[in-house]
Enzyme design. Structure first.
Site, PDB file in Angstrom:
ATOM      1  N   HIS A   1      43.099  30.464   9.012  1.00  0.00           N
ATOM      2  CA  HIS A   1      41.923  29.836   8.413  1.00  0.00           C
ATOM      3  C   HIS A   1      41.079  30.585   8.136  1.00  0.00           C
ATOM      4  O   HIS A   1      40.028  31.085   8.706  1.00  0.00           O
ATOM      5  CB  HIS A   1      41.257  28.938   9.733  1.00  0.00           C
ATOM      6  CG  HIS A   1      39.732  28.175   9.072  1.00  0.00           C
ATOM      7  ND1 HIS A   1      39.707  27.598   8.164  1.00  0.00           N
ATOM      8  CD2 HIS A   1      38.656  28.861   9.544  1.00  0.00           C
ATOM      9  CE1 HIS A   1      38.337  27.204   7.964  1.00  0.00           C
ATOM     10  NE2 HIS A   1      37.805  27.939   8.911  1.00  0.00           N
TER      11      HIS A   1
ATOM     12  N   ASP B   1      40.962  22.581   5.787  1.00  0.00           N
ATOM     13  CA  ASP B   1      41.409  23.318   4.576  1.00  0.00           C
ATOM     14  C   ASP B   1      42.321  22.159   4.231  1.00  0.00           C
ATOM     15  O   ASP B   1      42.636  21.969   2.840  1.00  0.00           O
ATOM     16  CB  ASP B   1      42.066  24.511   5.130  1.00  0.00           C
ATOM     17  CG  ASP B   1      41.256  25.317   6.029  1.00  0.00           C
ATOM     18  OD1 ASP B   1      40.298  25.725   5.169  1.00  0.00           O
ATOM     19  OD2 ASP B   1      41.513  25.515   7.039  1.00  0.00           O
TER      20      ASP B   1
HETATM   21  P1  NAX Z   1      26.211  26.324  14.840  1.00  0.00           P
HETATM   22  O1  NAX Z   1      25.752  27.680  15.032  1.00  0.00           O
HETATM   23  O2  NAX Z   1      25.142  25.518  14.575  1.00  0.00           O
HETATM   24  O3  NAX Z   1      26.585  26.122  16.391  1.00  0.00           O
HETATM   25  C1  NAX Z   1      27.312  26.827  17.484  1.00  0.00           C
HETATM   26  C2  NAX Z   1      26.887  26.274  18.913  1.00  0.00           C
HETATM   27  O4  NAX Z   1      27.720  27.097  19.556  1.00  0.00           O
HETATM   28  C3  NAX Z   1      25.251  26.970  19.118  1.00  0.00           C
HETATM   29  O5  NAX Z   1      24.589  25.859  19.556  1.00  0.00           O
HETATM   30  C4  NAX Z   1      25.535  27.829  20.218  1.00  0.00           C
HETATM   31  O6  NAX Z   1      24.585  27.970  21.226  1.00  0.00           O
HETATM   32  C5  NAX Z   1      26.877  27.468  20.853  1.00  0.00           C
HETATM   33  N1  NAX Z   1      27.533  28.556  21.600  1.00  0.00           N
HETATM   34  C6  NAX Z   1      27.714  29.829  21.365  1.00  0.00           C
HETATM   35  N2  NAX Z   1      28.358  30.456  22.150  1.00  0.00           N
HETATM   36  C7  NAX Z   1      28.761  29.477  23.161  1.00  0.00           C
HETATM   37  C8  NAX Z   1      29.516  29.646  24.397  1.00  0.00           C
HETATM   38  N3  NAX Z   1      30.070  30.885  24.850  1.00  0.00           N
HETATM   39  N4  NAX Z   1      29.582  28.366  25.072  1.00  0.00           N
HETATM   40  C9  NAX Z   1      29.125  27.222  24.484  1.00  0.00           C
HETATM   41  N5  NAX Z   1      28.459  27.241  23.379  1.00  0.00           N
HETATM   42  C10 NAX Z   1      28.247  28.426  22.562  1.00  0.00           C
HETATM   43  O7  NAX Z   1      27.626  26.594  14.242  1.00  0.00           O
HETATM   44  P2  NAX Z   1      28.416  25.365  13.623  1.00  0.00           P
HETATM   45  O8  NAX Z   1      28.031  25.076  12.197  1.00  0.00           O
HETATM   46  O9  NAX Z   1      28.214  24.036  14.501  1.00  0.00           O
HETATM   47  O10 NAX Z   1      29.525  25.875  13.837  1.00  0.00           O
HETATM   48  C11 NAX Z   1      30.523  26.143  15.107  1.00  0.00           C
HETATM   49  C12 NAX Z   1      32.036  26.952  14.448  1.00  0.00           C
HETATM   50  O11 NAX Z   1      32.756  26.265  13.796  1.00  0.00           O
HETATM   51  C13 NAX Z   1      31.600  28.481  13.771  1.00  0.00           C
HETATM   52  O12 NAX Z   1      32.197  29.525  14.571  1.00  0.00           O
HETATM   53  C14 NAX Z   1      31.960  28.212  12.549  1.00  0.00           C
HETATM   54  O13 NAX Z   1      32.512  29.204  11.764  1.00  0.00           O
HETATM   55  C15 NAX Z   1      33.046  27.481  12.715  1.00  0.00           C
HETATM   56  N6  NAX Z   1      33.640  26.429  11.497  1.00  0.00           N
HETATM   57  C16 NAX Z   1      35.119  26.485  11.696  1.00  0.00           C
HETATM   58  C17 NAX Z   1      35.777  25.610  10.704  1.00  0.00           C
HETATM   59  C18 NAX Z   1      37.234  25.354  10.607  1.00  0.00           C
HETATM   60  O14 NAX Z   1      37.780  24.759   9.884  1.00  0.00           O
HETATM   61  N7  NAX Z   1      38.056  25.869  11.479  1.00  0.00           N
HETATM   62  C19 NAX Z   1      35.125  24.918   9.635  1.00  0.00           C
HETATM   63  C20 NAX Z   1      33.576  24.712   9.851  1.00  0.00           C
HETATM   64  C21 NAX Z   1      32.625  25.787  10.639  1.00  0.00           C
HETATM   65  O15 NAX Z   1      32.636  27.145   9.624  1.00  0.00           O
END
Ligand code: NAX
Length: 325
Positions: free
Chosen positions: A187, A159
Site C-alpha cells: 500500500h 486502493d
Molecule cells: P489521524 O492523525 O487523524 O489519527 C490518528 C490517531 O491515532 C490520533 O488520534 C492519534 O492520537 C492516534 N494514535 C497514535 N498513536 C497511537 C497509539 N499508539 N495507540 C492508539 N492510538 C494512537 O490520522 P488518520 O487520518 O485517522 O489516519 C490514520 C492512519 O491511517 C494513518 O497512519 C494513515 O496514514 C493511514 N491511512 C491508511 C490508508 C490505507 O489505505 N491503508 C488510507 C488512509 C490513511 O492514509
C-alpha cells in the site's frame, strides 16, 4: 439474541476513527443483526477527544451498539476482542527517513501485537490501516506467535475501490459491472493495480496500455496525495468505508465469480517472498481470506509486482535489522 462482538479501534480520536466508528455502530461492519461493543484505544493526550466521540456515539442511540469503553493501555483495549482495527499510527514528520518511520511505528505495533497475543479472543481478526500498513501488520503479527498468522491483514481495499472507481469512469459502466480487479504489493506508490484479469459485464476488459501506464496506475497509486491536495486533509471517510468493506467481506465472503484485494501473509504464491504481508487478489470463505491461485501473470504485471514486492522485502529487512520482528 447474539452476544455482542467486541471491536477494538485504535486511533479512535483521529479522522478515520471519526468516520469509522459511526459506520460500525450502525451495523455496517458485521451486519444488521449483530450487536457490537466498542473498545477504543488512544494515546493519553487524545483520550479526552475519544470521550467526545463516544458522547456523540451515545447520541446516535444506535440499536446495535451495546457499549463503549475507552483505554490508553493496549493490554486492556485488546482484552477479549474479536475484531481489531489498527488505525492509529505514527505519521511521517518532516525530515523523517523511512527507517525512522518504521522504528517509530515498531514502538506502536510491537506492544499491540503482544497485547493481542495475550488477551484477544480465539477468533481474533486484525486489520491494519495505519501506515506503513503492510509492515506494521508484519510487526504486529511477529509479536503474536500464538495467533494464527492469517488473522493479520493490511488494508489495500481502499486502493481496490479507487481502481474500481477509475475503471468504471473510463468504461462508463457502474462498478457493479466490474469484476476481478486486483491490487498487488505494497500500500504505497509502488502498488500495482492490475486489470489483467478484469471483466466488464462478464467479458475481458480491453483498455489500451498507454492509458493503463500513464493514467490508471498512477491515478490509483497517487490518489492519496491528490486527496490531500484537494481537501487539505488525507482520505478519511473513504478509508473508513474500505475498512468496513474489508472486514465485512472477511466475515461474510466474496460473491461467486469475483474476488477482492487485501494485504495477507504471503505463502510464496506468485513468487512473492514468503512471510511478508503483500496485497493479492483474494477470495473470502468461511471467515478466511485466501490468495486466488493459478492466475497467469504477463510480463508487464510480473515487473510491476516484483518492484512493489522488492519494496516490501526492503521494509522487512529494515525492521528485522532494527530488531522489530
Ligand atoms: P489521524 O492523525 O487523524 O489519527 C490518528 C490517531 O491515532 C490520533 O488520534 C492519534 O492520537 C492516534 N494514535 C497514535 N498513536 C497511537 C497509539 N499508539 N495507540 C492508539 N492510538 C494512537 O490520522 P488518520 O487520518 O485517522 O489516519 C490514520 C492512519 O491511517 C494513518 O497512519 C494513515 O496514514 C493511514 N491511512 C491508511 C490508508 C490505507 O489505505 N491503508 C488510507 C488512509 C490513511 O492514509
Amino acid at each position: 439474541t447474539q452476544a455482542p462482538v467486541n471491536v477494538t479501534v485504535t486511533g479512535a480520536a483521529g479522522q478515520i476513527g471519526y468516520a469509522l466508528l459511526f459506520r460500525i455502530a450502525s451495523g455496517q461492519l458485521l451486519g444488521q443483526d449483530v450487536p457490537v461493543k466498542l473498545r477504543l484505544l488512544e494515546i493519553p493526550q487524545a483520550v479526552k477527544a475519544a470521550e467526545g466521540t463516544a458522547m456523540e456515539l451515545d447520541d446516535g442511540a444506535f440499536p446495535l451498539l451495546s457499549g463503549i469503553d475507552i483505554f490508553d493501555d493496549p493490554k486492556q483495549a485488546f482484552e477479549g476482542t474479536n475484531i481489531a482495527l489498527l488505525v492509529g499510527a505514527r505519521p511521517r514528520s518532516k525530515g523523517m527517513e523511512r527507517g525512522d518511520l518504521l522504528e517509530a511505528n515498531g514502538g506502536i505495533f510491537k506492544p499491540q501485537g503482544e497485547a493481542i497475543n495475550a488477551g484477544a479472543a480465539d477468533d481474533i481478526k486484525v486489520l491494519v490501516v495505519g501506515n506503513p500498513a503492510n509492515t506494521n501488520a508484519l510487526i504486529a503479527k511477529s509479536h503474536a506467535p500464538d495467533v494464527p498468522a492469517d488473522r493479520f491483514t493490511a488494508m489495500t481495499r481502499l486502493d481496490h475501490n479507487r481502481a474500481l472507481a477509475q475503471l468504471s469512469k473510463k468504461l462508463g459502466v457502474p462498478v457493479t459491472e466490474l469484476k476481478k480487479l486486483a491490487i498487488w504489493g505494497n500500500h504505497s506508490a509502488t502498488q500495482y493495480p492490475s486489470v489483467q484479469h478484469a471483466e466488464v459485464g462478464g467479458k475481458a476488459v480491453e483498455v489500451d496500455q498507454a492509458w493503463l501506464e500513464s493514467d490508471f496506475i498512477p491515478t490509483v497509486a497517487k490518489r492519496g496525495a491528490a486527496i490531500i491536495e484537494a481537501r487539505g486533509l488525507s482520505s478519511a471517510a473513504s478509508a473508513a468505508s474500505a475498512a468496513i468493506d474489508h472486514v465485512y467481506t472477511w466475515v461474510n465472503g466474496t460473491p461467486a465469480g469475483d474476488w477482492t484485494s487485501a494485504g495477507v501473509v504471503s505463502d510464496g504464491s506468485y513468487g512473492v517472498a514468503e512471510g511478508i504481508i503483500s496485497s493479492f487478489p483474494v477470495t473470502a470463505k468461511n471467515g478466511k481470506y485466501e490468495i486466488v491461485q493459478g492466475l497467469e501473470i504477463d510480463d508487464f504485471s510480473r515487473a510491476r509486482i516484483d518492484a512493489s514486492v522488492a519494496e516490501l522485502v526492503e521494509e522487512r529487512d529494515t525492521v528485522q535489522k532494527l530488531g522489530l520482528i
